[in-house]
Design a protein around this motif. Sequence first.
Motif, PDB file in Angstrom:
ATOM      1  N   ASP A  39     -82.457 -21.434  -6.663  1.00 40.16           N
ATOM      2  CA  ASP A  39     -82.661 -22.533  -6.162  1.00 40.16           C
ATOM      3  C   ASP A  39     -81.672 -23.860  -6.290  1.00 40.16           C
ATOM      4  OD1 ASP A  39     -85.152 -21.432  -5.330  1.00 40.16           O
ATOM      5  OD2 ASP A  39     -86.116 -22.282  -6.576  1.00 40.16           O
ATOM      6  N   ALA A  42     -78.658 -23.200  -3.900  1.00 39.23           N
ATOM      7  CA  ALA A  42     -78.948 -24.018  -2.486  1.00 39.23           C
ATOM      8  C   ALA A  42     -78.887 -25.379  -2.561  1.00 39.23           C
ATOM      9  CB  ALA A  42     -80.259 -23.607  -2.002  1.00 39.23           C
ATOM     10  N   ILE A  43     -79.504 -25.998  -3.640  1.00 39.94           N
ATOM     11  CA  ILE A  43     -79.504 -27.552  -4.055  1.00 39.94           C
ATOM     12  C   ILE A  43     -77.924 -28.170  -4.090  1.00 39.94           C
ATOM     13  CG2 ILE A  43     -80.281 -29.262  -5.540  1.00 39.94           C
ATOM     14  CD1 ILE A  43     -82.611 -27.552  -5.964  1.00 39.94           C
ATOM     15  N   ALA A  45     -75.233 -26.703  -3.287  1.00 38.03           N
ATOM     16  CA  ALA A  45     -74.563 -26.668  -1.986  1.00 38.03           C
ATOM     17  C   ALA A  45     -74.990 -27.920  -1.074  1.00 38.03           C
ATOM     18  CB  ALA A  45     -74.578 -25.334  -1.336  1.00 38.03           C
ATOM     19  N   SER A  46     -76.069 -28.175  -0.860  1.00 34.40           N
ATOM     20  CA  SER A  46     -76.654 -29.373   0.069  1.00 34.40           C
ATOM     21  C   SER A  46     -75.839 -30.588  -0.559  1.00 34.40           C
ATOM     22  CB  SER A  46     -78.164 -29.259   0.003  1.00 34.40           C
ATOM     23  OG  SER A  46     -78.530 -30.367   0.518  1.00 34.40           O
ATOM     24  N   VAL A  47     -75.975 -30.649  -1.720  1.00 30.45           N
ATOM     25  CA  VAL A  47     -75.254 -32.074  -2.479  1.00 30.45           C
ATOM     26  C   VAL A  47     -73.812 -32.407  -2.107  1.00 30.45           C
ATOM     27  CG1 VAL A  47     -75.127 -33.582  -4.452  1.00 30.45           C
ATOM     28  CG2 VAL A  47     -77.371 -32.564  -4.230  1.00 30.45           C
ATOM     29  N   CYS A  48     -73.402 -30.998  -2.256  1.00 31.75           N
ATOM     30  CA  CYS A  48     -71.935 -31.214  -1.995  1.00 31.75           C
ATOM     31  C   CYS A  48     -71.574 -31.418  -0.845  1.00 31.75           C
ATOM     32  CB  CYS A  48     -71.275 -29.732  -2.510  1.00 31.75           C
ATOM     33  SG  CYS A  48     -71.091 -29.326  -4.091  1.00 31.75           S
ATOM     34  N   ALA A  49     -72.219 -30.746   0.181  1.00 36.27           N
ATOM     35  CA  ALA A  49     -72.129 -30.941   1.858  1.00 36.27           C
ATOM     36  C   ALA A  49     -72.221 -32.545   1.917  1.00 36.27           C
ATOM     37  CB  ALA A  49     -73.141 -30.485   2.512  1.00 36.27           C
ATOM     38  N   ASP A  50     -73.341 -33.424   1.270  1.00 34.87           N
ATOM     39  CA  ASP A  50     -73.284 -34.659   1.393  1.00 34.87           C
ATOM     40  C   ASP A  50     -71.949 -35.452   1.165  1.00 34.87           C
ATOM     41  OD1 ASP A  50     -75.781 -34.189   2.309  1.00 34.87           O
ATOM     42  OD2 ASP A  50     -76.990 -34.749   0.539  1.00 34.87           O
ATOM     43  N   GLU A  54     -67.548 -28.969  -0.929  1.00 30.11           N
ATOM     44  CA  GLU A  54     -67.840 -27.458  -0.687  1.00 30.11           C
ATOM     45  C   GLU A  54     -67.885 -26.693  -1.995  1.00 30.11           C
ATOM     46  OE1 GLU A  54     -66.440 -23.448   1.516  1.00 30.11           O
ATOM     47  OE2 GLU A  54     -64.950 -25.032   1.223  1.00 30.11           O
ATOM     48  N   SER A  88     -80.520 -32.183  -8.407  1.00 32.59           N
ATOM     49  CA  SER A  88     -81.104 -30.844  -8.861  1.00 32.59           C
ATOM     50  C   SER A  88     -82.060 -30.854  -9.873  1.00 32.59           C
ATOM     51  CB  SER A  88     -79.989 -29.897  -9.371  1.00 32.59           C
ATOM     52  OG  SER A  88     -79.668 -30.682 -10.585  1.00 32.59           O
TER      53      SER A  88
END
Length: 138
Positions: A39, A42-43, A45-50, A54, A88
Motif C-alpha cells: 500500500d 502505491a501511495i 508513487a502517486s505522491v511522486c507523480a504529483d 518518479e 502516506s
Amino acid sequence: MSNDNDVRHGRHCVFLMHVHLVFVTKYRREVFTHEILDDLCAIFASVCADFEAELVEFDGEDDHVHLRVNYPPKVAVSALVNSLKGVSSRMIRKKNHPSLRKKLWRGALWSPSYFAGSCGGAPMEIIRHYIEQQQTPY
C-alpha cells in the motif's frame, strides 16, 4: 519505474537527480507487513507523480522504508518528504490495518526525522578531478 540513465528534460534544463530517502516509524515500532508495504509503495508513487517525480525503487522492513526518487530541480526535497510522509500516514490510517492501531500511539506513523542522501552520477572524487582539469583562461 525506469532506466537509471534516463536523462530528463525540462523547459530550460537537462537533469538526472536522484535522492535516497529513509523514513522510520515513530518509536521504531515494528508495524509494517507485506500488505502495508505494498500500500505504501502505491501511495508513494502517486505522491511522486504529483511532484513530477518518479519512484524508482522502494522497499522496507517492519520499522522503516527506503525510497529512491528521481525528481526535477524545481522540487525541494524537504517539500517532497513532507508530502510523502503526510499523505502516506493519512492514507494508511484510513485503510484501518489492525496491526497499526495496536502499536502506534495517537496515530502518528512516522518519526519526525528522515534521511536524505543524493545518489547516482559520478563519484565525488571523479567530479573534483574533472573540475580541477578545466582549462582556465589566462
